[in-house]
Design a protein around this motif. Structure first.
Motif, PDB file in Angstrom:
ATOM      1  N   ARG A   1       0.823  -1.223   0.000  1.00  0.00           N
ATOM      2  CA  ARG A   1       0.000   0.000   0.000  1.00  0.00           C
ATOM      3  C   ARG A   1       0.849   1.261   0.000  1.00  0.00           C
ATOM      4  NH1 ARG A   1      -3.131  -2.462   4.292  1.00  0.00           N
ATOM      5  NH2 ARG A   1      -4.568  -3.829   3.241  1.00  0.00           N
ATOM      6  N   SER A   2       1.977   1.228   0.710  1.00  0.00           N
ATOM      7  CA  SER A   2       2.837   2.417   0.791  1.00  0.00           C
ATOM      8  C   SER A   2       3.680   2.616  -0.466  1.00  0.00           C
ATOM      9  CB  SER A   2       3.759   2.316   2.007  1.00  0.00           C
ATOM     10  OG  SER A   2       4.770   1.336   1.789  1.00  0.00           O
ATOM     11  N   GLY A   3       3.728   1.596  -1.321  1.00  0.00           N
ATOM     12  CA  GLY A   3       4.524   1.692  -2.538  1.00  0.00           C
ATOM     13  C   GLY A   3       5.956   1.230  -2.357  1.00  0.00           C
ATOM     14  N   ALA A   4       6.316   0.799  -1.162  1.00  0.00           N
ATOM     15  CA  ALA A   4       7.677   0.337  -0.895  1.00  0.00           C
ATOM     16  C   ALA A   4       7.959  -0.999  -1.583  1.00  0.00           C
ATOM     17  CB  ALA A   4       7.908   0.209   0.611  1.00  0.00           C
ATOM     18  N   LEU A   5       6.926  -1.816  -1.737  1.00  0.00           N
ATOM     19  CA  LEU A   5       7.051  -3.127  -2.376  1.00  0.00           C
ATOM     20  C   LEU A   5       6.063  -3.184  -3.534  1.00  0.00           C
ATOM     21  CD1 LEU A   5       8.180  -6.028  -2.433  1.00  0.00           C
ATOM     22  CD2 LEU A   5       6.416  -6.648  -0.775  1.00  0.00           C
ATOM     23  N   SER A   6       6.584  -3.416  -4.725  1.00  0.00           N
ATOM     24  CA  SER A   6       5.745  -3.471  -5.913  1.00  0.00           C
ATOM     25  C   SER A   6       5.102  -4.852  -6.030  1.00  0.00           C
ATOM     26  CB  SER A   6       6.595  -3.182  -7.148  1.00  0.00           C
ATOM     27  OG  SER A   6       5.804  -3.189  -8.291  1.00  0.00           O
ATOM     28  N   ALA A   7       3.797  -4.864  -6.323  1.00  0.00           N
ATOM     29  CA  ALA A   7       3.066  -6.128  -6.463  1.00  0.00           C
ATOM     30  C   ALA A   7       2.049  -5.997  -7.586  1.00  0.00           C
ATOM     31  CB  ALA A   7       2.363  -6.478  -5.158  1.00  0.00           C
ATOM     32  N   ARG A   8       1.683  -7.130  -8.136  1.00  0.00           N
ATOM     33  CA  ARG A   8       0.641  -7.176  -9.166  1.00  0.00           C
ATOM     34  C   ARG A   8      -0.559  -7.897  -8.587  1.00  0.00           C
ATOM     35  NH1 ARG A   8       3.174  -6.983 -14.614  1.00  0.00           N
ATOM     36  NH2 ARG A   8       5.379  -6.699 -14.234  1.00  0.00           N
ATOM     37  N   ARG A   9      -1.716  -7.433  -8.954  1.00  0.00           N
ATOM     38  CA  ARG A   9      -2.925  -8.056  -8.445  1.00  0.00           C
ATOM     39  C   ARG A   9      -3.531  -8.933  -9.532  1.00  0.00           C
ATOM     40  NH1 ARG A   9      -7.211  -5.272  -4.543  1.00  0.00           N
ATOM     41  NH2 ARG A   9      -8.403  -7.147  -4.154  1.00  0.00           N
ATOM     42  N   PHE A  10      -3.736 -10.192  -9.206  1.00  0.00           N
ATOM     43  CA  PHE A  10      -4.388 -11.152 -10.085  1.00  0.00           C
ATOM     44  C   PHE A  10      -5.654 -11.599  -9.379  1.00  0.00           C
ATOM     45  CE2 PHE A  10       0.079 -11.447 -11.296  1.00  0.00           C
ATOM     46  CZ  PHE A  10      -0.009 -11.335 -12.675  1.00  0.00           C
ATOM     47  N   GLY A  11      -6.780 -11.112  -9.856  1.00  0.00           N
ATOM     48  CA  GLY A  11      -8.038 -11.411  -9.178  1.00  0.00           C
ATOM     49  C   GLY A  11      -8.045 -10.745  -7.814  1.00  0.00           C
ATOM     50  N   ARG A  12      -8.211 -11.537  -6.782  1.00  0.00           N
ATOM     51  CA  ARG A  12      -8.248 -11.004  -5.413  1.00  0.00           C
ATOM     52  C   ARG A  12      -6.922 -11.166  -4.683  1.00  0.00           C
ATOM     53  NH1 ARG A  12     -13.044 -13.198  -2.191  1.00  0.00           N
ATOM     54  NH2 ARG A  12     -12.769 -11.243  -1.075  1.00  0.00           N
ATOM     55  N   GLN A  13      -5.907 -11.651  -5.387  1.00  0.00           N
ATOM     56  CA  GLN A  13      -4.644 -11.972  -4.727  1.00  0.00           C
ATOM     57  C   GLN A  13      -3.486 -11.165  -5.320  1.00  0.00           C
ATOM     58  OE1 GLN A  13      -3.128 -16.020  -5.291  1.00  0.00           O
ATOM     59  NE2 GLN A  13      -3.154 -16.183  -3.066  1.00  0.00           N
ATOM     60  N   TYR A  14      -2.641 -10.651  -4.421  1.00  0.00           N
ATOM     61  CA  TYR A  14      -1.426  -9.964  -4.861  1.00  0.00           C
ATOM     62  C   TYR A  14      -0.331 -10.984  -5.122  1.00  0.00           C
ATOM     63  CZ  TYR A  14      -3.101  -5.310  -3.599  1.00  0.00           C
ATOM     64  OH  TYR A  14      -3.796  -4.139  -3.540  1.00  0.00           O
ATOM     65  N   GLN A  15       0.464 -10.715  -6.150  1.00  0.00           N
ATOM     66  CA  GLN A  15       1.633 -11.527  -6.476  1.00  0.00           C
ATOM     67  C   GLN A  15       2.831 -10.590  -6.525  1.00  0.00           C
ATOM     68  OE1 GLN A  15       1.844 -14.959  -7.254  1.00  0.00           O
ATOM     69  NE2 GLN A  15      -0.277 -15.185  -6.628  1.00  0.00           N
ATOM     70  N   ILE A  16       3.907 -10.979  -5.877  1.00  0.00           N
ATOM     71  CA  ILE A  16       5.119 -10.178  -5.833  1.00  0.00           C
ATOM     72  C   ILE A  16       6.185 -10.899  -6.643  1.00  0.00           C
ATOM     73  CG2 ILE A  16       6.910  -9.172  -4.378  1.00  0.00           C
ATOM     74  CD1 ILE A  16       3.597 -10.042  -2.822  1.00  0.00           C
ATOM     75  N   GLU A  17       6.690 -10.232  -7.668  1.00  0.00           N
ATOM     76  CA  GLU A  17       7.715 -10.832  -8.514  1.00  0.00           C
ATOM     77  C   GLU A  17       9.042 -10.857  -7.759  1.00  0.00           C
ATOM     78  OE1 GLU A  17       9.563 -10.222 -12.960  1.00  0.00           O
ATOM     79  OE2 GLU A  17       7.802  -9.074 -12.370  1.00  0.00           O
ATOM     80  N   GLN A  18       9.804 -11.910  -7.947  1.00  0.00           N
ATOM     81  CA  GLN A  18      11.049 -12.097  -7.210  1.00  0.00           C
ATOM     82  C   GLN A  18      12.002 -10.920  -7.377  1.00  0.00           C
ATOM     83  OE1 GLN A  18      12.957 -15.870  -7.725  1.00  0.00           O
ATOM     84  NE2 GLN A  18      14.781 -15.240  -6.641  1.00  0.00           N
ATOM     85  N   ASN A  19      12.142 -10.367  -8.595  1.00  0.00           N
ATOM     86  CA  ASN A  19      13.073  -9.251  -8.762  1.00  0.00           C
ATOM     87  C   ASN A  19      12.595  -8.010  -8.016  1.00  0.00           C
ATOM     88  OD1 ASN A  19      11.061  -8.352 -10.492  1.00  0.00           O
ATOM     89  ND2 ASN A  19      12.444  -7.962 -12.199  1.00  0.00           N
ATOM     90  N   GLN A  20      11.270  -7.822  -7.868  1.00  0.00           N
ATOM     91  CA  GLN A  20      10.752  -6.698  -7.082  1.00  0.00           C
ATOM     92  C   GLN A  20      11.034  -6.911  -5.589  1.00  0.00           C
ATOM     93  OE1 GLN A  20       9.597  -3.841  -8.316  1.00  0.00           O
ATOM     94  NE2 GLN A  20      10.040  -4.701 -10.334  1.00  0.00           N
ATOM     95  N   LEU A  21      10.947  -8.149  -5.140  1.00  0.00           N
ATOM     96  CA  LEU A  21      11.279  -8.477  -3.758  1.00  0.00           C
ATOM     97  C   LEU A  21      12.754  -8.189  -3.490  1.00  0.00           C
ATOM     98  CD1 LEU A  21      10.655  -9.696  -0.984  1.00  0.00           C
ATOM     99  CD2 LEU A  21      11.106 -11.948  -1.993  1.00  0.00           C
ATOM    100  N   GLU A  22      13.617  -8.578  -4.432  1.00  0.00           N
ATOM    101  CA  GLU A  22      15.056  -8.332  -4.271  1.00  0.00           C
ATOM    102  C   GLU A  22      15.358  -6.845  -4.225  1.00  0.00           C
ATOM    103  OE1 GLU A  22      16.674 -10.575  -7.531  1.00  0.00           O
ATOM    104  OE2 GLU A  22      16.304 -12.487  -6.523  1.00  0.00           O
ATOM    105  N   LYS A  23      14.710  -6.038  -5.072  1.00  0.00           N
ATOM    106  CA  LYS A  23      14.895  -4.577  -5.045  1.00  0.00           C
ATOM    107  C   LYS A  23      14.469  -4.013  -3.696  1.00  0.00           C
ATOM    108  CE  LYS A  23      14.262  -3.658  -9.954  1.00  0.00           C
ATOM    109  NZ  LYS A  23      13.398  -3.007 -10.959  1.00  0.00           N
ATOM    110  N   PHE A  24      13.344  -4.496  -3.181  1.00  0.00           N
ATOM    111  CA  PHE A  24      12.851  -4.040  -1.889  1.00  0.00           C
ATOM    112  C   PHE A  24      13.843  -4.372  -0.775  1.00  0.00           C
ATOM    113  CE2 PHE A  24      10.582  -5.253   2.028  1.00  0.00           C
ATOM    114  CZ  PHE A  24      10.050  -4.024   2.370  1.00  0.00           C
ATOM    115  N   LEU A  25      14.367  -5.580  -0.782  1.00  0.00           N
ATOM    116  CA  LEU A  25      15.302  -6.003   0.263  1.00  0.00           C
ATOM    117  C   LEU A  25      16.611  -5.222   0.187  1.00  0.00           C
ATOM    118  CD1 LEU A  25      14.702  -9.845   0.208  1.00  0.00           C
ATOM    119  CD2 LEU A  25      13.897  -8.200   1.910  1.00  0.00           C
TER     120      LEU A  25
END
Length: 64
Positions: free
Chosen positions: A32-56
């Motif tokens: 929600r804060s925009g710190a972690l990028s995610a894609r929404r598929f239906g009712r569920q968020y999916q976080i791509e591994q490269n976005q997780l690595e950027k966040f970390l």
């Protein structure tokens, strides 16, 4: 277990929460804060591994 589509790897909020031993609510707050990028598929968020690595990596820079 992460979802793999070709070379892409996606995690659900629940998978990341379990992996890092934090609540799913915390992951949702990062999204929600925009710190972690995610894609929404239906009712569920999916976080791509490269976005997780950027966040970390970005999180490490703020720890001085």
């Amino acid at each position: 277990m992460p979802t793999e589509i070709g070379a892409l790897v996606f995690y659900t909020v629940e998978e990341l929460a379990a992996k890092f031993k934090i609540s799913p609510h915390t992951i949702y707050e990062y999204i929600r804060s925009g710190a972690l990028s995610a894609r929404r598929f239906g009712r569920q968020y999916q976080i791509e591994q490269n976005q997780l690595e950027k966040f970390l990596v970005g999180s490490e820079h703020g720890k001085d």
